[in-house]
Design a protein around this motif. Structure first.
Motif, PDB file in Angstrom:
ATOM      1  N   TRP A 173      66.824 128.842  23.851  1.00  0.00           N
ATOM      2  CA  TRP A 173      65.563 129.601  23.880  1.00  0.00           C
ATOM      3  C   TRP A 173      64.410 128.747  23.356  1.00  0.00           C
ATOM      4  O   TRP A 173      63.345 128.682  23.970  1.00  0.00           O
ATOM      5  CB  TRP A 173      65.737 130.866  23.039  1.00  0.00           C
ATOM      6  N   MET A 183      62.783 136.444  20.283  1.00  0.00           N
ATOM      7  CA  MET A 183      64.089 136.503  20.937  1.00  0.00           C
ATOM      8  C   MET A 183      64.967 137.595  20.332  1.00  0.00           C
ATOM      9  O   MET A 183      65.641 138.322  21.049  1.00  0.00           O
ATOM     10  CB  MET A 183      64.796 135.151  20.811  1.00  0.00           C
ATOM     11  N   GLU A 196      70.055 130.366  20.570  1.00  0.00           N
ATOM     12  CA  GLU A 196      68.724 130.206  19.976  1.00  0.00           C
ATOM     13  C   GLU A 196      68.132 128.848  20.337  1.00  0.00           C
ATOM     14  O   GLU A 196      66.944 128.742  20.639  1.00  0.00           O
ATOM     15  CB  GLU A 196      68.793 130.347  18.443  1.00  0.00           C
ATOM     16  N   HIS A 213      63.469 125.924  25.787  1.00  0.00           N
ATOM     17  CA  HIS A 213      62.737 126.492  26.922  1.00  0.00           C
ATOM     18  C   HIS A 213      61.272 126.776  26.548  1.00  0.00           C
ATOM     19  O   HIS A 213      60.352 126.388  27.273  1.00  0.00           O
ATOM     20  CB  HIS A 213      63.440 127.768  27.382  1.00  0.00           C
TER      21      HIS A 213
END
Length: 81
Positions: free
Chosen positions: A38, A19, A35, A41
């Motif tokens: 992310w 990321m 974060e 996910h």
């Protein structure tokens, strides 16, 4: 235990490195809201399972270790449906 996820701290750090486009050894242990989104996910994709995190669980995630503990709890719980 057959249902034990193989998710580890190194996996989460690698995801954060992707990321941030930083080397893994330069990734911060702190997890902000971006974060965290992310990580949720990617973990959902990796395990093909929705993580239904409570507000309390989300509020308690401040570090990579916090995230790992919460994700393990969710992934080892019986799947609904």
């Amino acid at each position: 235990m057959a249902g034990q996820p193989d998710l580890g701290r190194a996996d989460l750090l690698t995801m954060l490195a992707e990321m941030t486009a930083k080397p893994v050894d330069q990734v911060s242990d702190r997890v902000g809201s971006m974060e965290l989104a992310w990580l949720v996910h990617l973990v959902e994709q990796r395990y093909d399972r929705r993580l239904d995190l409570t507000d309390d669980q989300l509020a308690g995630i401040r570090t990579v270790d916090d995230a790992l503990a919460v994700f393990h709890t969710c992934l080892t719980a019986p799947a609904d449906g």
